[in-house]
Enzyme design. Sequence first.
Site: not given
Length: 402
Positions: A209-212, A276
């Site tokens: 995943t990512n930091r969004s 994102a």
Amino acid sequence: MISVLHNQRVLLGVTGSIAAYKAPDLASKLTQAGALVDVILTDSAARFITALSFESVTGRRVHTDLWAADAHVQHIGLAEGAALLVVAPCSADTLAKLAHGRADNLLTITALAAHCAMLLAPAMDGGMWLHPAVQANLQTLLQRGAHCAGPAAGRMASGQTGIGRMLEPAQLLGHIRLALGAGGVLAGRQIVVTAGGTHEAIDPVRLLTNRSTGKQGFALAQAALDLGAQVTLISGPSALETPEGAVRIDVQTGQQMQRAVLQAAATADALLMAAAVSDYRPQTTAPQKLKRSATATTLALEPNPDVLAAVVAQRAQGGWPRVLVGFAAESENLLENAAAKLRSKQLQLVAANNISEPGAGFGTDTNRVTLLDAQGGVEELPLQSKALVAERICARVAALLQ
Ligand code: CTP
């Protein structure tokens, strides 16, 4: 400050219900948002809550007495120029009086003099809400154009459970924004907003995943609602509250997001892609938890679909949406990379943000973006709340849709 409420005069009628204890919180939230809140208390309400509570949070005089020396002009003055009349809580008795045009207290007489929209937040106990008389009064008011928010189901003051609880002030604030935004520059427009990051499972425990966090996308949905749009919010996993009035579709993966976006965008006027989306996903998802080993390992990835590219391909077959807005999250060469995305993704507008800058990007409540448009225009916005960034983007979308 909330633009749709800023400097708007809101009449808050408070009637006799134990839920009146929540009304000062609503008055406070409205005041903090920039509204000028004029409270009218009925005699029954004044048994539950004092005028002082409201005066303390609004800084304005509270109105109660129909027979005050200036009352013959007071109700006209209160009604004139009001943007919205909110009755919260609205008792069964006041609902009946409003439906039948009674004018026996300062609230009901002001309601007759007011030409603005009316929002009712009913609160009543023990099955009263479902009584045919109450429902008939409600129907009369709805047919006359009144809005109704709630009541919710749950435990009531009597200890019974049922439908009759006034909505919470935060929810009412959302309904008030909807009522004030109706007829705004995006009225009648369908806007699809994506938000948050996607989850691509590696095994039952781990994911890519990512930091969004979804904050900018949710702010865009709220800003579009404030301008009167019909909003579909397609979100990756996010703990944020859905803005009142938005239709929310929850997805996990990039592929799910693509399916949801293609379906919603096919009938939309604009798509605002703030999500994102993970560019890659694991080639396989292990059905069982992967076990630790002492040796180095690699994870095979395959590309996820480019959602915007798929929308452009679908639109090329003669469809919607007319306006595409993308985000370019960059850590270097901000404007060059954003301009390249504007062209390659055939966007009308791209919001470029430097995610390595303090106060901008993932998880923060603020953002600093530069808007690039297809005509070569560059609009540099200051570091400001994500809500204000969203308002500016929605104003640009409205202009593009004109
Ligand atoms: N986007 C998309 N589908 C993807 C990835 C991104 O539709 N699989 C959208 C994003 O929602 C955003 C825009 O494309 O509006 C740009 O996303 P960004 O991550 O900045 O760029 P990428 O296209 O992924 O390119 P790169 O990662 O190389 O910067």
